[in-house]
Design an enzyme around this catalytic site. Sequence first.
Site, PDB file in Angstrom:
ATOM      1  N   ALA A   1       0.806  -1.212   0.000  1.00 15.18           N
ATOM      2  CA  ALA A   1       0.000   0.000   0.000  1.00 15.18           C
ATOM      3  C   ALA A   1       0.843   1.267   0.000  1.00 15.18           C
ATOM      4  CB  ALA A   1      -0.903  -0.003   1.237  1.00 15.18           C
TER       5      ALA A   1
ATOM      6  N   HIS B   1      -2.627   6.383   4.784  1.00 20.97           N
ATOM      7  CA  HIS B   1      -1.222   6.513   5.171  1.00 20.97           C
ATOM      8  C   HIS B   1      -0.663   7.807   4.604  1.00 20.97           C
ATOM      9  CE1 HIS B   1      -1.489   2.237   6.187  1.00 20.97           C
ATOM     10  NE2 HIS B   1      -1.950   2.033   4.970  1.00 20.97           N
TER      11      HIS B   1
END
Length: 269
Positions: free
Chosen positions: A122, A220
């Site tokens: 990711a 994130h």
Amino acid sequence: MAKDLTVGIAGLGAIGLHLARALDAGVPGLRLIAVAARDQAKAAATIATFRTPPRLVGLAELAEADIVVEAAPAAVFETVATAAIEAGRIFVPSSVGALLPRMHLVERARATGARIIVPTGALLGLDAVRAAAEGEVATITIETRKPPRGLLGAPYLEQHGIDVTAMTVKTLVFKGNAFDAAQGFPANVNVAAALALAGIGPERTMVEIWADPEVTRNTHTIRVEAAAARLTMTIENVPSEENPRTGKITPLSILACMRGLTATLKVGS
């Protein structure tokens, strides 16, 4: 023509099953030959529907394949990794956080000729972080925000009596370095672990983990202060329906990583 690389997959959950189906559908240069799963009966029924069913084997037997993909609970990480590395295979881990406290595996791979290839997962901009780390880097930080249920079961929360299900506002549940984050949140900080390995190491890579009931995606934000560049990157990953700790992009990233092992033209990591 070069012969296909064979693949073995540990785990047939949200990540492993997606990979197995993609390989069964056909990926040039790659051939699925074996899988291992905790629920043998369920796994046998699943692979029976494949065009070319792989063998259902034990974890250690996966090392018969050229490439061993770990997509299993972190508890079996070392079993899968050790077998692949001792056999000199290409080992592709999805539980990257489990690698940080086991860096002896890297030394062992150097001795056996094995390769450990960490997929991007990711992590947006991993190539840029790796490039920056060739020069001087002052700081790297990552801030992770997840829906509270995506953090359930983390050892750190249980050890400190933190009940994320009761949280109604965004709450900082952890702040520290990537090494400690990987031990306290083994199923949640694979992005931070990959960032640490690509950049300045787990002790200097700083991590914040937030339980945030307002977000619906695993988010994130990465900040890098380096001599060559200042990087700020944010990615919002859609959680998997099967496992909210995992983003839907994770199996896609591993598949892209594996394509790169046989591709004539390879762009980035």
